[in-house]
Design an enzyme around this catalytic site. Sequence first.
Site, mmCIF file in Angstrom:
data_model
loop_
_atom_site.group_PDB
_atom_site.id
_atom_site.type_symbol
_atom_site.label_atom_id
_atom_site.label_comp_id
_atom_site.label_asym_id
_atom_site.label_seq_id
_atom_site.Cartn_x
_atom_site.Cartn_y
_atom_site.Cartn_z
ATOM 1 N N GLY A 1 -4.034 8.732 -17.075
ATOM 2 C CA GLY A 1 -3.610 9.826 -16.217
ATOM 3 C C GLY A 1 -4.439 11.090 -16.268
ATOM 4 O O GLY A 1 -4.142 12.049 -15.550
ATOM 5 N N TYR B 1 -10.306 3.959 -7.653
ATOM 6 C CA TYR B 1 -9.358 3.708 -6.576
ATOM 7 C C TYR B 1 -10.018 3.811 -5.202
ATOM 8 O O TYR B 1 -9.392 4.192 -4.227
ATOM 9 C CB TYR B 1 -8.145 4.658 -6.684
ATOM 10 N N ARG C 1 -7.837 6.870 0.034
ATOM 11 C CA ARG C 1 -7.187 7.972 -0.690
ATOM 12 C C ARG C 1 -6.856 9.182 0.198
ATOM 13 O O ARG C 1 -5.752 9.706 0.118
ATOM 14 C CB ARG C 1 -8.033 8.402 -1.899
ATOM 15 N N CYS D 1 -9.118 2.355 14.073
ATOM 16 C CA CYS D 1 -8.241 2.806 15.160
ATOM 17 C C CYS D 1 -6.924 3.358 14.647
ATOM 18 O O CYS D 1 -5.862 2.767 14.865
ATOM 19 C CB CYS D 1 -7.997 1.659 16.124
ATOM 20 N N GLU D 2 -6.978 4.442 13.951
ATOM 21 C CA GLU D 2 -5.786 5.131 13.461
ATOM 22 C C GLU D 2 -6.148 6.613 13.306
ATOM 23 O O GLU D 2 -7.229 6.927 12.813
ATOM 24 C CB GLU D 2 -5.388 4.647 12.061
ATOM 25 N N GLU E 1 -5.034 4.649 -21.922
ATOM 26 C CA GLU E 1 -5.299 3.757 -20.788
ATOM 27 C C GLU E 1 -5.943 4.515 -19.627
ATOM 28 O O GLU E 1 -5.398 4.560 -18.525
ATOM 29 C CB GLU E 1 -3.978 3.144 -20.296
ATOM 30 N N PRO E 2 -7.090 5.123 -19.835
ATOM 31 C CA PRO E 2 -7.686 5.901 -18.748
ATOM 32 C C PRO E 2 -8.368 5.001 -17.716
ATOM 33 O O PRO E 2 -9.062 4.049 -18.068
ATOM 34 C CB PRO E 2 -8.739 6.744 -19.469
ATOM 35 N N GLY E 3 -8.148 5.307 -16.454
ATOM 36 C CA GLY E 3 -8.853 4.613 -15.385
ATOM 37 C C GLY E 3 -9.762 5.596 -14.685
ATOM 38 O O GLY E 3 -10.986 5.577 -14.817
HETATM 39 N N1 LLP Z 1 -1.618 3.080 -17.250
HETATM 40 C C1 LLP Z 1 -0.648 2.791 -16.352
HETATM 41 C C2 LLP Z 1 0.577 2.163 -16.825
HETATM 42 C C3 LLP Z 1 -0.812 3.127 -14.989
HETATM 43 O O1 LLP Z 1 0.156 2.870 -14.126
HETATM 44 C C4 LLP Z 1 -2.020 3.739 -14.568
HETATM 45 C C5 LLP Z 1 -2.242 4.086 -13.171
HETATM 46 C C6 LLP Z 1 -3.012 3.984 -15.534
HETATM 47 C C7 LLP Z 1 -2.774 3.653 -16.865
HETATM 48 C C8 LLP Z 1 -4.319 4.636 -15.190
HETATM 49 O O2 LLP Z 1 -4.155 5.911 -14.678
HETATM 50 P P1 LLP Z 1 -5.422 6.866 -14.486
HETATM 51 O O3 LLP Z 1 -6.014 7.153 -15.857
HETATM 52 O O4 LLP Z 1 -6.411 6.162 -13.604
HETATM 53 O O5 LLP Z 1 -4.874 8.069 -13.841
HETATM 54 N N2 LLP Z 1 -4.293 4.896 -6.496
HETATM 55 C C9 LLP Z 1 -3.980 6.195 -7.038
HETATM 56 C C10 LLP Z 1 -3.757 6.144 -8.536
HETATM 57 C C11 LLP Z 1 -2.678 5.172 -8.945
HETATM 58 C C12 LLP Z 1 -2.500 5.117 -10.427
HETATM 59 C C13 LLP Z 1 -1.555 4.059 -10.820
HETATM 60 N N3 LLP Z 1 -1.401 3.884 -12.229
HETATM 61 C C14 LLP Z 1 -5.096 7.163 -6.651
HETATM 62 O O6 LLP Z 1 -6.012 6.767 -5.926
HETATM 63 O O7 LLP Z 1 -5.062 8.340 -6.994
#
Ligand code: LLP
Length: 428
Positions: free
Chosen positions: A238, A383, A324, A354-355, A285-287
């Site tokens: 997050g 994402y 996004r 087309c939106e 759990e960083p994405g």
């Molecule tokens: N752990 C869990 C349980 C999650 O549900 C998520 C993201 C993450 C880790 C990773 O979160 P991050 O570090 O990337 O913020 N599609 C949306 C974001 C959806 C995130 C869903 N869960 C966007 O484009 O902003």
Amino acid sequence: MHFFEYRNGTLFCEDVDLARLAAETGTPAYVYSASTILSHYRRLDEVLAEVPHMICYAVKANSNIGILSLLAGENAGFDIVSGGELFRVVKAGGDAAKCTFAGVGKTEAEIRDALERGIFAFNVESEAELERINAIAGQLGVKAPIAVRVNPDVDAHTHKYISTGKSENKFGIAFERVFAVYANAAKLPNLKIRGVQMHIGSQITEAGPFAEAVEKMQPLVCKLKTLYGIEYFSIGGGMGIVYDPSLASGTTDWWAKDEKPLTLEGYAEAVVPKLKALGLKILVEPGRFMVGNAGVLLARVQYVKAGDIKKFVIVDAGMNDLIRPALYQSFHEIVPVTQRAGALEKVDVVGPVCESGDFFAEERELPPLEQGDLIALMSTGAYGATMSSNYNSRPLLPELLVKGDKVATIRTRQTPDDLIRNESLPSF
Ligand code: LLP
């Protein structure tokens, strides 16, 4: 921080000229910087050095096996949400034994596959799921490692679609119910209670909510350690990134709100001292933090159309390639790949789909753009590609990974044949 910069008026990714790259590979295309991803991973690893930890990259942010293999090379763990993601991790050389499996809707087939591959733990989201995992583990004659996802009911101050830690969200088990759920889990013979997990949301731009959630969890985590001997506490992902550098007051690193940038160090300061006291292994759990600023979407201007009240810059990337802005009203910086002189103009940058929701920016001040000009949509490494689709029968884009002056095509552009590969004419 990222490795995209202008050199002599042209945008480079590391040592690669993006105008040249686009001419070779065509547009639209995603381009990623490997050094940016690696530096994010290593810096996070460093600021967590005072606690035993495992960084489980959230695969959903960018699941290309080329990206996963970079992180597998760093010995990263992975946070997965489907059997498909687990398949990718293994294909990329990642270790299943370092995978945590999250998500509210795990199917029997996914649970069986994950157990057979020997994952690190399931982050369990409901009591029904505990029962299901227990039954399948019994059939396989194994003990399933589990953690319960706790919903700490903390406001992450982020977009409502990506806020997950409030009690009105579908995620996790309510605070009040947690002990009853662990007590139940302890009675199920084929489960091994291994940890506890939380995740409060995504694109969080202040340290406060992280600190608040960890603090709220502290007594519970200690009690679970005493009662069940848990080994780890996962604090989720997050961490927010900078999408709009004009708000970032000097830092190119993290989103800065109210002139108070959330830095990686600030994040660590908020949580590490509290975590140290627990004496547990800490999982993160960083994405987005890992890959968000490491990617750009290159697109070419197809038409410039002056409407009565607005000027539209129509590019060859669309909402199917990057959803996004349409879905979250999110901001992505847009820059010309070749710098242009001239007064800024207010334009809408839109795609060909087309939106009316197919836009990347509305009323954005940009340097003058003409047909054939190349733009970069910044901070689209997370994402972006993973949420893209074939809507309007538009082929999925190529993905290019840059390291220094080298470029690897980690996904080729889909062909028209790819679009209908799994379709067939009915025989009746
Ligand atoms: N752990 C869990 C349980 C999650 O549900 C998520 C993201 C993450 C880790 C990773 O979160 P991050 O570090 O990337 O913020 N599609 C949306 C974001 C959806 C995130 C869903 N869960 C966007 O484009 O902003």
